[in-house]
Write a protein that holds these residues in place. Sequence first.
Motif, short mmCIF file in Angstrom:
data_model
loop_
_atom_site.label_atom_id
_atom_site.label_comp_id
_atom_site.label_asym_id
_atom_site.label_seq_id
_atom_site.Cartn_x
_atom_site.Cartn_y
_atom_site.Cartn_z
N PHE A 62 68.83 13.10 38.04
CA PHE A 62 67.78 14.06 37.73
C PHE A 62 66.40 13.46 38.01
CE2 PHE A 62 71.24 15.54 34.87
CZ PHE A 62 71.42 16.78 35.44
N ILE A 63 66.21 12.21 37.63
CA ILE A 63 64.94 11.52 37.89
C ILE A 63 64.64 11.49 39.38
CG2 ILE A 63 63.91 9.19 37.97
CD1 ILE A 63 63.34 10.34 35.35
N LEU A 64 65.66 11.27 40.19
CA LEU A 64 65.47 11.11 41.63
C LEU A 64 65.05 12.41 42.34
CD1 LEU A 64 68.42 8.70 42.52
CD2 LEU A 64 66.01 8.15 42.15
N THR A 65 65.04 13.52 41.61
CA THR A 65 64.57 14.78 42.21
C THR A 65 63.04 14.89 42.21
OG1 THR A 65 64.70 15.97 40.09
CG2 THR A 65 66.69 15.97 41.49
N ILE A 66 62.35 13.96 41.52
CA ILE A 66 60.88 14.00 41.49
C ILE A 66 60.36 13.62 42.87
CG2 ILE A 66 58.81 13.03 40.41
CD1 ILE A 66 60.47 12.43 37.93
N PRO A 67 59.44 14.41 43.45
CA PRO A 67 58.94 14.11 44.81
C PRO A 67 58.13 12.82 44.87
CG PRO A 67 57.72 15.93 43.82
CD PRO A 67 58.86 15.64 42.91
N HIS A 68 58.11 12.20 46.08
CA HIS A 68 57.35 10.98 46.38
C HIS A 68 57.81 9.77 45.57
CE1 HIS A 68 54.56 13.23 48.85
NE2 HIS A 68 54.32 14.06 47.85
N LEU A 69 58.99 9.87 44.97
CA LEU A 69 59.48 8.76 44.16
C LEU A 69 60.05 7.67 45.06
CD1 LEU A 69 59.84 7.95 41.18
CD2 LEU A 69 62.16 8.88 41.30
N LYS A 70 59.50 6.47 44.93
CA LYS A 70 59.97 5.33 45.72
C LYS A 70 61.06 4.56 45.01
CE LYS A 70 58.26 1.22 48.15
NZ LYS A 70 57.05 0.40 48.45
#
Length: 297
Positions: free
Chosen positions: A235-243
Amino acid sequence: MSIEVKNITKLYGEQKVLDTVSFTIKKGEIVGFLGPNGAGKSTLMKILTGYIKATKGVVFVNNFAVTTHKIDVQKSIGYLPEHNPLYVEMYVKEYLQFNAAIHKIPKEEIPKIIEKVGLTQEAHKKINQLSKGYRQRVGLAVALLHNPEVLILDEPTTGLDPNQLVEIRGLIKEVGKDKTVLFSTHIMQEVEAVCDRVILINKGKIVADKNLKELKKNQEQVIEVEFDFKIERQFILTIPHLKSANNVHNTSWVLTFDTENDMRPVVFDFAHENGLKILNLTAQNKNLESLFREFTS
């Protein structure tokens, strides 16, 4: 190159103050020489100006080797040392006339320098009547008197109040328009406000050499966030621009973004959309200050 430093090492007895330091500075650059106290900044500047000799290595200023053409080097350098040496019982104009005579500079040049460094209202005073900010201006005026191609400024803003800091920063940027400037400091904000490039030294070694525009362009944003419930990584990995996303403790995450845009509203929207509450959130840009900590800690 205006300045070329090749494999400079400096020993005081058994203590190695500089360890094979090398870098070059092109004509017209304003370069911040950044490092913690005791890193070797002042020692290298004294070697550049010919005040002390390196144990090993060679330095060129305007294509003159410091070891063999010391006078030519000193003629092409304007130097403001960390502890600005002034004859405080002399009047400002008198002191500048004294230095002009040493350099065989016509007296007609003195009013121009006084105006350039913003000393017009103080020129009739004794130096011991001046604030530290104006004393720094006097030191800078002396450094500029003979119209050098290279300026070497060692901690020129130490001990100044916020207003004086702004004035001296502006002055350095102004004179840097047609000169090469090497500007030593341990204050990150000074480098970001004045310089085009930063060279970072720690324990006598160059640990980073960065163009500030590139550094700012490639800034990473780090957000530490604590939610009220534990959530899965997908779920966290769906946030855009996340490195990257690091689950540091149960409901707490360290999120790194590869964008300059403020991502805090995006994290708040993510929490709202997933029925979460944010208990704590802090954000920082991975800028010069974090680079400094990374290389000197």
